[in-house]
Design a protein around this motif. Structure first.
Motif, PDB file in Angstrom:
ATOM      1  N   ILE A 226      37.103  26.258  71.985  1.00 45.13           N
ATOM      2  CA  ILE A 226      36.359  26.556  70.759  1.00 45.13           C
ATOM      3  C   ILE A 226      36.358  28.063  70.543  1.00 45.13           C
ATOM      4  CG2 ILE A 226      34.132  26.396  69.581  1.00 45.13           C
ATOM      5  CD1 ILE A 226      33.479  24.015  71.386  1.00 45.13           C
ATOM      6  N   GLU A 227      36.701  28.488  69.344  1.00 45.75           N
ATOM      7  CA  GLU A 227      36.679  29.907  68.992  1.00 45.75           C
ATOM      8  C   GLU A 227      35.686  30.112  67.859  1.00 45.75           C
ATOM      9  OE1 GLU A 227      40.630  30.731  67.789  1.00 45.75           O
ATOM     10  OE2 GLU A 227      41.512  30.454  69.785  1.00 45.75           O
ATOM     11  N   PHE A 228      34.929  31.207  67.927  1.00 49.71           N
ATOM     12  CA  PHE A 228      34.020  31.477  66.813  1.00 49.71           C
ATOM     13  C   PHE A 228      33.765  32.965  66.653  1.00 49.71           C
ATOM     14  CE2 PHE A 228      30.824  30.785  70.267  1.00 49.71           C
ATOM     15  CZ  PHE A 228      30.105  31.973  70.164  1.00 49.71           C
ATOM     16  N   THR A 229      33.412  33.334  65.429  1.00 46.88           N
ATOM     17  CA  THR A 229      32.972  34.691  65.106  1.00 46.88           C
ATOM     18  C   THR A 229      31.773  34.596  64.178  1.00 46.88           C
ATOM     19  OG1 THR A 229      34.477  34.812  63.210  1.00 46.88           O
ATOM     20  CG2 THR A 229      35.261  35.737  65.295  1.00 46.88           C
ATOM     21  N   GLY A 230      30.934  35.608  64.222  1.00 48.21           N
ATOM     22  CA  GLY A 230      29.770  35.652  63.346  1.00 48.21           C
ATOM     23  C   GLY A 230      29.037  36.964  63.527  1.00 48.21           C
ATOM     24  N   THR A 231      27.980  37.151  62.768  1.00 55.78           N
ATOM     25  CA  THR A 231      27.159  38.349  62.897  1.00 55.78           C
ATOM     26  C   THR A 231      26.333  38.261  64.177  1.00 55.78           C
ATOM     27  OG1 THR A 231      27.022  38.636  60.504  1.00 55.78           O
ATOM     28  CG2 THR A 231      25.342  39.734  61.833  1.00 55.78           C
ATOM     29  N   ASP A 232      26.389  39.306  64.987  1.00 58.68           N
ATOM     30  CA  ASP A 232      25.643  39.304  66.241  1.00 58.68           C
ATOM     31  C   ASP A 232      24.146  39.414  65.966  1.00 58.68           C
ATOM     32  OD1 ASP A 232      25.164  39.334  68.984  1.00 58.68           O
ATOM     33  OD2 ASP A 232      25.277  41.528  69.087  1.00 58.68           O
TER      34      ASP A 232
ATOM     35  N   ARG B  42      29.218  42.479  65.321  1.00 60.02           N
ATOM     36  CA  ARG B  42      29.950  41.218  65.227  1.00 60.02           C
ATOM     37  C   ARG B  42      30.027  40.587  66.612  1.00 60.02           C
ATOM     38  NH1 ARG B  42      29.767  39.042  60.733  1.00 60.02           N
ATOM     39  NH2 ARG B  42      31.703  37.878  61.042  1.00 60.02           N
ATOM     40  N   ALA B  43      30.090  39.270  66.657  1.00 62.27           N
ATOM     41  CA  ALA B  43      30.198  38.534  67.915  1.00 62.27           C
ATOM     42  C   ALA B  43      31.390  37.591  67.828  1.00 62.27           C
ATOM     43  CB  ALA B  43      28.924  37.735  68.185  1.00 62.27           C
ATOM     44  N   ALA B  44      32.096  37.456  68.939  1.00 63.43           N
ATOM     45  CA  ALA B  44      33.231  36.532  69.002  1.00 63.43           C
ATOM     46  C   ALA B  44      33.267  35.912  70.384  1.00 63.43           C
ATOM     47  CB  ALA B  44      34.544  37.260  68.704  1.00 63.43           C
ATOM     48  N   ALA B  45      33.776  34.697  70.449  1.00 63.51           N
ATOM     49  CA  ALA B  45      33.841  34.007  71.739  1.00 63.51           C
ATOM     50  C   ALA B  45      34.977  33.006  71.753  1.00 63.51           C
ATOM     51  CB  ALA B  45      32.522  33.297  72.036  1.00 63.51           C
ATOM     52  N   VAL B  46      35.506  32.802  72.949  1.00 63.63           N
ATOM     53  CA  VAL B  46      36.414  31.695  73.225  1.00 63.63           C
ATOM     54  C   VAL B  46      35.749  30.885  74.328  1.00 63.63           C
ATOM     55  CG1 VAL B  46      38.674  30.994  74.073  1.00 63.63           C
ATOM     56  CG2 VAL B  46      38.471  32.989  72.568  1.00 63.63           C
ATOM     57  N   VAL B  47      35.423  29.641  74.023  1.00 63.12           N
ATOM     58  CA  VAL B  47      34.651  28.795  74.934  1.00 63.12           C
ATOM     59  C   VAL B  47      35.449  27.540  75.262  1.00 63.12           C
ATOM     60  CG1 VAL B  47      32.463  27.579  75.274  1.00 63.12           C
ATOM     61  CG2 VAL B  47      32.530  29.643  73.851  1.00 63.12           C
TER      62      VAL B  47
ATOM     63  N   ASP C  46      24.150  36.348  56.616  1.00 63.08           N
ATOM     64  CA  ASP C  46      25.447  36.822  57.089  1.00 63.08           C
ATOM     65  C   ASP C  46      26.275  37.278  55.892  1.00 63.08           C
ATOM     66  OD1 ASP C  46      27.727  37.385  58.416  1.00 63.08           O
ATOM     67  OD2 ASP C  46      27.926  35.445  59.415  1.00 63.08           O
ATOM     68  N   PHE C  47      26.519  38.599  55.797  1.00 64.49           N
ATOM     69  CA  PHE C  47      27.286  39.099  54.668  1.00 64.49           C
ATOM     70  C   PHE C  47      28.773  38.837  54.838  1.00 64.49           C
ATOM     71  CE2 PHE C  47      27.294  42.495  57.730  1.00 64.49           C
ATOM     72  CZ  PHE C  47      28.545  43.063  57.626  1.00 64.49           C
ATOM     73  N   ARG C  48      29.186  38.480  56.051  1.00 64.15           N
ATOM     74  CA  ARG C  48      30.557  38.047  56.276  1.00 64.15           C
ATOM     75  C   ARG C  48      30.533  36.577  56.664  1.00 64.15           C
ATOM     76  NH1 ARG C  48      33.453  42.474  60.186  1.00 64.15           N
ATOM     77  NH2 ARG C  48      32.546  44.351  59.318  1.00 64.15           N
ATOM     78  N   LYS C  49      31.545  35.871  56.300  1.00 66.69           N
ATOM     79  CA  LYS C  49      31.579  34.443  56.582  1.00 66.69           C
ATOM     80  C   LYS C  49      31.824  34.191  58.060  1.00 66.69           C
ATOM     81  CE  LYS C  49      33.709  30.128  55.059  1.00 66.69           C
ATOM     82  NZ  LYS C  49      34.742  29.515  54.194  1.00 66.69           N
ATOM     83  N   ALA C  50      30.971  33.356  58.655  1.00 65.49           N
ATOM     84  CA  ALA C  50      31.180  32.958  60.043  1.00 65.49           C
ATOM     85  C   ALA C  50      32.379  32.019  60.113  1.00 65.49           C
ATOM     86  CB  ALA C  50      29.934  32.266  60.580  1.00 65.49           C
ATOM     87  N   LYS C  51      33.026  31.982  61.267  1.00 61.12           N
ATOM     88  CA  LYS C  51      34.209  31.144  61.434  1.00 61.12           C
ATOM     89  C   LYS C  51      34.121  30.394  62.748  1.00 61.12           C
ATOM     90  CE  LYS C  51      37.186  34.439  58.968  1.00 61.12           C
ATOM     91  NZ  LYS C  51      38.367  35.327  59.086  1.00 61.12           N
ATOM     92  N   THR C  52      34.511  29.129  62.722  1.00 58.83           N
ATOM     93  CA  THR C  52      34.653  28.343  63.942  1.00 58.83           C
ATOM     94  C   THR C  52      35.968  27.590  63.858  1.00 58.83           C
ATOM     95  OG1 THR C  52      33.524  26.405  63.015  1.00 58.83           O
ATOM     96  CG2 THR C  52      32.167  28.009  64.192  1.00 58.83           C
TER      97      THR C  52
END
Length: 374
Positions: free
Chosen positions: A52-58, A88-93, A126-132
């Motif tokens: 699972i990959e995701f990004t979003g506002t921390d 910003r926050a990002a992860a690979v889970v 979130d002014f930027r779109k989160a992504k999963t």
């Protein structure tokens, strides 16, 4: 020919033949591996887990909320890497099914996981779109992928800091980009030394479609000095001020993403269902913010490393850490070190470094790239 002078993580010469053989095998295996699609870098099919990959506002408690959702959906986190940078926050889970211990394959269930995680990541403003995204089951270099995710998320663009937080610009890496020869652009970088620094920089240059032709890296006790001669894949050096500024921003981000900000906590214990959700909930309830984390599970045992601050980004009160260790167990959760108050390296001008490499050669361990086309 590329020449590397390397040491192990303890600063000692590598003498273990198994390690040397493994390095040689990987280099020989990967020498001709040149994937054409960025999304396919380092990915090989497996049935062991779902990625699972995701990004979003921390924000404080974000990873705790993600872990809670995964636990409610009967997903067990076996490995993960979480980075935060520029708010910003990002992860690979990597997760498995609780009941089977293998990758999750049900399309409907995967869609539910993606939807619920997106709702958590989206937040309220979130002014930027989160992504999963849910990658096919596979083995990938998580760190390599995280650089790509954060680069695509444009985390290199500076944002205004919250009121009360003052950015210490003196601690930022120094990057210069000069066209001193008509055929090459010369990039010089000066920053605090740390493991995998060269890897992070080369990954970013590759993602930006630049090729390193010559280079040299000198490392001292606390600092690293790097110099690369590069060209774009089209054979041209950097040709505009806008491109130059973008390269500087992206390389600064590459150096900063993995910087170990905060107090380092290490968790070693037996794995169980919902463990990570419980640990991160305790952190959140005690007003800790996770800046970076490495999660690993081997043979039924977990070894997780967290870098934490308080919710304002300042050092954590030792009394709070003592309270958390009592809840989790003093033998399970160890305090390793704090990097927030680490002494700053002495200042030095870029010109002094650029012209002074030859004088420093005797006092630094040296790595050289000669005619590298990687």
């Amino acid at each position: 020919m590329d020449v590397f002078n390397v040491i192990d993580c303890d600063g000692k010469k590598i003498r273990d033949k198994e390690v040397i053989d493994y390095i040689q095998q990987r280099l020989e295996t990967d020498a001709s591996f040149a994937p054409s699609l960025r999304s396919s870098v380092g990915v090989m099919p497996t049935e062991e887990h779902t990625s699972i990959e995701f990004t979003g506002t921390d924000r404080p408690g974000l990873f705790s909320e993600v872990c809670a959702v995964l636990a409610d959906l009967h997903c067990n986190v076996v490995n993960a890497e979480i980075w935060t940078h520029n708010d910003r926050a990002a992860a690979v889970v990597h997760v498995t099914d609780h009941s089977t211990g293998y990758a999750i394959k049900d399309p409907k269930r995967l869609s539910t996981i993606k939807e619920l995680l997106f709702n958590v990541l989206r937040g309220y403003d979130d002014f930027r779109k989160a992504k999963t995204s849910l990658s096919p089951p596979g083995i990938m270099n998580r760190e390599r992928r995280l650089h790509q995710i954060m680069f695509d998320d444009r985390d290199y663009e500076r944002v205004e800091k919250a009121v009360g937080r003052v950015e210490d610009k003196s601690s930022r890496p120094q990057v210069t980009v000069l066209n001193i020869e008509k055929d090459y652009t010369v990039i010089t970088m000066r920053s605090k030394d740390r493991p995998k620094l060269l890897f992070d920089i080369v990954c970013t240059l590759t993602d930006m479609q630049y090729v390193v032709f010559h280079g040299m890296v000198n490392t001292g006790r606390t600092e690293a000095y790097q110099e690369f001669y590069i060209r774009h894949v089209d054979g041209l050096p950097i040709s505009s001020e806008a491109e130059r500024e973008r390269v500087i921003q992206c390389l600064e981000a590459a150096i900063e993403r993995r910087a170990s900000e905060g107090l380092e906590l290490e968790l070693c214990t037996e794995d169980r269902v919902g463990l990570l959700s419980d640990i991160t909930r305790i952190f959140r309830e005690n007003s800790l913010s996770i800046k970076r984390a490495e999660i690993s599970t081997i043979g039924g045992k977990v070894k997780d490393t967290f870098y934490v601050t308080d919710v304002t980004g300042n050092p954590v009160d030792p009394k709070i850490i003592d309270s958390i260790r009592r809840q989790i167990g003093h033998t399970k959760l160890q305090v390793k070190r704090s990097t927030i108050l680490a002494p700053k390296p002495p200042k030095e001008t870029t010109t002094g470094f650029f012209l002074g490499n030859f004088f420093k050669a005797r006092t630094f361990q040296t790595f050289k790239l000669i005619r590298s086309y990687s």
